[in-house]
Design an enzyme around this catalytic site. Sequence first.
Site, short mmCIF file in Angstrom:
data_model
loop_
_atom_site.label_atom_id
_atom_site.label_comp_id
_atom_site.label_asym_id
_atom_site.label_seq_id
_atom_site.Cartn_x
_atom_site.Cartn_y
_atom_site.Cartn_z
N ALA A 173 0.84 -1.20 0.00
CA ALA A 173 0.00 0.00 0.00
C ALA A 173 0.87 1.25 0.00
O ALA A 173 2.03 1.22 0.41
CB ALA A 173 -0.92 0.00 1.22
N ASP A 174 0.28 2.32 -0.46
CA ASP A 174 0.92 3.62 -0.39
C ASP A 174 -0.16 4.65 -0.09
O ASP A 174 -1.28 4.54 -0.61
CB ASP A 174 1.63 3.97 -1.71
N THR A 175 0.16 5.60 0.76
CA THR A 175 -0.79 6.64 1.16
C THR A 175 -0.19 8.01 0.90
O THR A 175 0.98 8.25 1.22
CB THR A 175 -1.14 6.51 2.66
#
Length: 195
Positions: free
Chosen positions: A72-74
């Site tokens: 994931a990346d935010t």
Amino acid sequence: MYKCDKPLILASSSPRRKAFLDQLGLEYSVRVKSIDEFAQPEESPEAFVCRMALEKGSAVSYQHPDSWVIAADTIVCLDQKILGKPRDSEDAVAMLCRLAGRSHTVMTAFAIICEKEKISEVQLVETSVYFSSFGEVEARAYVATGEPLDKAGSYGIQGVGALFVRKIAGSYSNVVGLPLAELVERLLYYSVISI
């Protein structure tokens, strides 16, 4: 609550993402490969965060082809500009002052990849966050806690940073860094987990 039916890897060292998977009762391992996290010229925030999730997951999946990899990346976006993790305390104060009294968007893209099964998908989840008005004094006091220095947008909604949040529209867990409802739905779909 859930159990893993297939080998699962979290391609992230984020303590918040690990805590979410722990809360679900999942057994998993953590493997992280570093990648270059720079936006391409003219790349939209949406395209960037999706590409980052896929690249992080692919780098790990390549070495563990039989496992199911979650990555994931935010990012935080204000006026279609990405606010990543602050470079230092002054950068964190500047980011917080730009966010004060305004709404912004938190985007988390998560990837689910299994080389053996030829599965590679990414999903983008967006949440609107509305900040109350505050000044530089409050921003500096918050930055002095050290909490915002490793977080996109320079705040943690799950900690003291919640004091700045007037309301959110969308997924709370997305703002923390992993949209749980959407992730669980996809893991159930692929029979990676079960109740």
